[in-house]
Write a protein that holds these residues in place. Structure first.
Motif, PDB file in Angstrom:
ATOM      1  N   UNK A 216       0.807  -1.218   0.000  1.00  0.00           N
ATOM      2  CA  UNK A 216       0.000   0.000   0.000  1.00  0.00           C
ATOM      3  C   UNK A 216       0.842   1.270   0.000  1.00  0.00           C
ATOM      4  N   UNK A 217       2.124   1.157   0.358  1.00  0.00           N
ATOM      5  CA  UNK A 217       2.988   2.330   0.456  1.00  0.00           C
ATOM      6  C   UNK A 217       4.028   2.281  -0.654  1.00  0.00           C
ATOM      7  N   UNK A 218       3.832   3.087  -1.695  1.00  0.00           N
ATOM      8  CA  UNK A 218       4.779   3.104  -2.817  1.00  0.00           C
ATOM      9  C   UNK A 218       6.134   3.660  -2.393  1.00  0.00           C
ATOM     10  N   UNK A 219       6.148   4.582  -1.429  1.00  0.00           N
ATOM     11  CA  UNK A 219       7.412   5.145  -0.980  1.00  0.00           C
ATOM     12  C   UNK A 219       8.306   4.115  -0.307  1.00  0.00           C
ATOM     13  N   UNK A 220       7.706   3.252   0.524  1.00  0.00           N
ATOM     14  CA  UNK A 220       8.489   2.198   1.170  1.00  0.00           C
ATOM     15  C   UNK A 220       9.046   1.217   0.159  1.00  0.00           C
ATOM     16  N   UNK A 221       8.253   0.882  -0.856  1.00  0.00           N
ATOM     17  CA  UNK A 221       8.751  -0.036  -1.874  1.00  0.00           C
ATOM     18  C   UNK A 221       9.871   0.603  -2.693  1.00  0.00           C
ATOM     19  N   UNK A 222       9.740   1.884  -3.017  1.00  0.00           N
ATOM     20  CA  UNK A 222      10.804   2.553  -3.766  1.00  0.00           C
ATOM     21  C   UNK A 222      12.085   2.644  -2.944  1.00  0.00           C
ATOM     22  N   UNK A 223      11.949   2.751  -1.625  1.00  0.00           N
ATOM     23  CA  UNK A 223      13.128   2.834  -0.759  1.00  0.00           C
ATOM     24  C   UNK A 223      13.905   1.516  -0.737  1.00  0.00           C
ATOM     25  N   UNK A 224      13.276   0.411  -1.112  1.00  0.00           N
ATOM     26  CA  UNK A 224      13.926  -0.900  -1.032  1.00  0.00           C
ATOM     27  C   UNK A 224      14.724  -1.251  -2.281  1.00  0.00           C
ATOM     28  N   UNK A 225      14.772  -0.372  -3.268  1.00  0.00           N
ATOM     29  CA  UNK A 225      15.598  -0.605  -4.460  1.00  0.00           C
ATOM     30  C   UNK A 225      17.031  -0.163  -4.142  1.00  0.00           C
ATOM     31  N   UNK A 226      17.758  -0.982  -3.421  1.00  0.00           N
ATOM     32  CA  UNK A 226      19.082  -0.613  -2.935  1.00  0.00           C
ATOM     33  C   UNK A 226      20.116  -0.599  -4.054  1.00  0.00           C
ATOM     34  N   UNK A 228      19.678  -0.127  -7.273  1.00  0.00           N
ATOM     35  CA  UNK A 228      19.443   1.006  -8.164  1.00  0.00           C
ATOM     36  C   UNK A 228      19.924   2.309  -7.534  1.00  0.00           C
ATOM     37  N   UNK A 229      19.672   2.506  -6.251  1.00  0.00           N
ATOM     38  CA  UNK A 229      20.138   3.709  -5.575  1.00  0.00           C
ATOM     39  C   UNK A 229      21.662   3.763  -5.529  1.00  0.00           C
ATOM     40  N   UNK A 230      22.268   2.594  -5.297  1.00  0.00           N
ATOM     41  CA  UNK A 230      23.731   2.568  -5.248  1.00  0.00           C
ATOM     42  C   UNK A 230      24.334   2.887  -6.611  1.00  0.00           C
ATOM     43  N   UNK A 231      23.772   2.335  -7.688  1.00  0.00           N
ATOM     44  CA  UNK A 231      24.298   2.609  -9.031  1.00  0.00           C
ATOM     45  C   UNK A 231      24.115   4.080  -9.405  1.00  0.00           C
ATOM     46  N   UNK A 301       6.613   6.475 -10.867  1.00  0.00           N
ATOM     47  CA  UNK A 301       7.029   5.699  -9.713  1.00  0.00           C
ATOM     48  C   UNK A 301       6.301   4.362  -9.677  1.00  0.00           C
ATOM     49  N   UNK A 302       5.061   4.371 -10.106  1.00  0.00           N
ATOM     50  CA  UNK A 302       4.300   3.130 -10.121  1.00  0.00           C
ATOM     51  C   UNK A 302       4.930   2.118 -11.062  1.00  0.00           C
ATOM     52  N   UNK A 303       5.492   2.599 -12.168  1.00  0.00           N
ATOM     53  CA  UNK A 303       6.141   1.696 -13.107  1.00  0.00           C
ATOM     54  C   UNK A 303       7.476   1.215 -12.553  1.00  0.00           C
ATOM     55  N   UNK A 304       8.162   2.034 -11.768  1.00  0.00           N
ATOM     56  CA  UNK A 304       9.465   1.647 -11.237  1.00  0.00           C
ATOM     57  C   UNK A 304       9.349   0.552 -10.196  1.00  0.00           C
ATOM     58  N   UNK A 305       8.282   0.542  -9.423  1.00  0.00           N
ATOM     59  CA  UNK A 305       8.150  -0.420  -8.330  1.00  0.00           C
ATOM     60  C   UNK A 305       7.284  -1.617  -8.696  1.00  0.00           C
TER      61      UNK A 305
END
Length: 420
Positions: A216-226, A228-231, A301-305
């Motif tokens: 239900x929380x798109x922000x929490x799911x986006x935060x878990x793309x470790x 991708x964030x590192x790259x 963001x919906x497509x990213x997660x």
């Protein structure tokens, strides 16, 4: 004149134990030699690298917090001394997973699993290493953190489903036996199984709620793309000229959640220039990350997660099916209890009816006893002079009592004395 010190004072000084000795003796008596402060001791962790290699390490809380940029409250969820419900937390550099017996910290490159003799931990380590080694020469569909998270969800959901099936296979025969034969032993077994069912349902419900909360929380799911964030961070640092032109002032590039500390003495001028350029670079990164957060809050963001959302949805359906099976088992227990209550109510009605019929029969016999007592009294009356009087009284009494008893039977036969 010199005064001698009493011998008992020296003896007292020599024999008086110090505070450390007292502590040691106290600890020896109660089974521990020293008390460590909670949270500062080292624990055994299994480090699983991205290539599938494993290593058992002794790490303290501060090391894990520094390497993974985690607050103390997140690591408290993994402490085996406390009982916390299942939780999955997405942080800046790590994912904290507490699912039943699997407690781990997952980063973009490695996973730290709390070492334990439990079979679930060993199974998690073995299965994750096998999957990582098998996918070395293949194109990775999922990043490392999602592989580790998926295996934790898979093992947890599979374990809970197996426990639900085992409980159902044990409790259904007992319920069938109880429905046919009500006994104290069967009731006690059902009571114990019902407690186990309630405990398992709460655990399954918590895992389901945690997965649903993440979905239900798109922000929490986006935060878990470790990964991708590192790259993105590495690409930004390699392409930004401000970062490349910063003089070597002995400052490490670390997360914003950790303090920046100098590691070598530098000249004040170089430190000032370097700190100014580093501050400009950090502000630039902050503006960029804020812009990305605003952008990702839109439909893109919906497509990213969607990848993580599909992964979570699969296990949400799995655990929801397990919860449905437990709910149906709870309804089966309730139906059996209702059937038992109906049977007990029926037996109680039969006993009450039998008691009322017995009372009516006693009333009829009492009527005859009254007639006999009246005619057996020692006084004179003209009625006793007629020889057929006793016969008529006896016949009338029998007819009246018979009618009265028949009315009792008809009335109580169609009555439900106790609701069933």
């Amino acid at each position: 004149m010199l005064m001698e010190k009493p011998e008992n004072s020296n003896k007292a000084e020599s024999t008086a134990p110090s505070s450390g000795a007292r502590t040691g003796a106290f600890g020896h008596v109660f089974g521990f030699s020293g008390v460590k402060k909670r949270g500062h001791g080292s624990r055994s962790w299994i480090k699983i690298e991205q290539n599938g290699n494993t290593k058992v390490m002794e790490l303290d809380k501060s090391t894990i917090m520094k390497d993974c940029s985690l607050p103390s409250r997140d690591l408290r969820l993994l402490d085996p001394l406390f009982i916390y419900p299942s939780a999955i937390l997405g942080r800046e550099k790590a994912i904290v997973v507490n699912l039943e017996q699997i407690r781990c910290v997952i980063t973009a490159d490695e996973a730290f699993v709390m070492n334990s003799l439990d079979g679930s931990v060993m199974q998690y380590k073995t299965e994750l290493c096998n999957r990582l080694q098998a996918s070395k020469d293949q194109a990775d569909v999922l990043p490392f953190e999602f592989k580790a998270l998926e295996l934790a969800l898979e093992l947890t959901c599979t374990s809970l489903d197996a426990q639900a099936k085992e409980l159902a296979s044990e409790i259904r025969p007992v319920l069938d036996e109880l429905a046919s034969s009500i006994s104290t032993l069967n009731l006690e077994r059902v009571r114990r199984f019902k407690g186990n069912l309630l405990s398992l349902t709460q655990r399954v419900q918590k895992v389901r709620d945690e997965i649903e909360h993440l979905m239900d929380d798109d922000g929490d799911m986006a935060e878990m793309y470790l990964t991708e964030k590192k790259e993105k961070m590495e690409g930004y640092m390699s392409n930004d000229p401000d970062i490349d032109n910063i003089p070597s002032v002995g400052v490490k590039w670390i997360s914003k959640s950790a303090p920046v500390s100098p590691v070598a003495p530098v000249s004040p001028g170089a430190a000032t220039i370097g700190s100014q350029k580093l501050q400009r670079a950090l502000s630039s990164i902050t503006r960029s990350s804020q812009h990305e957060s605003i952008t990702t809050s839109s439909s893109s963001q919906k497509e990213d997660i969607v990848e993580l959302e599909m992964l979570l949805e699969a296990y949400f359906v799995f655990i929801d099916h397990t919860l449905s099976k437990l709910s149906s088992l709870k309804e089966y227990i309730d139906d059996t209890e209702d059937l038992i209550n109906i049977k007990l109510g029926n037996v109680q009605n039969q006993l009450i009816q039998f008691e009322l019929l017995l009372t009516a029969a006693t009333f009829v016999v009492t009527c005859f006893a009254v007639v006999t007592g009246v005619f057996g009294m020692n006084f004179e009356t003209p009625v006793f002079n007629n020889p057929f009087t006793f016969n008529w009284v006896l016949i009338i009494s029998c007819i009246g009592c018979g009618i009265l008893y028949f009315c009792f039977l008809v009335y109580f036969k169609g009555k439900k004395l106790v609701p069933v």
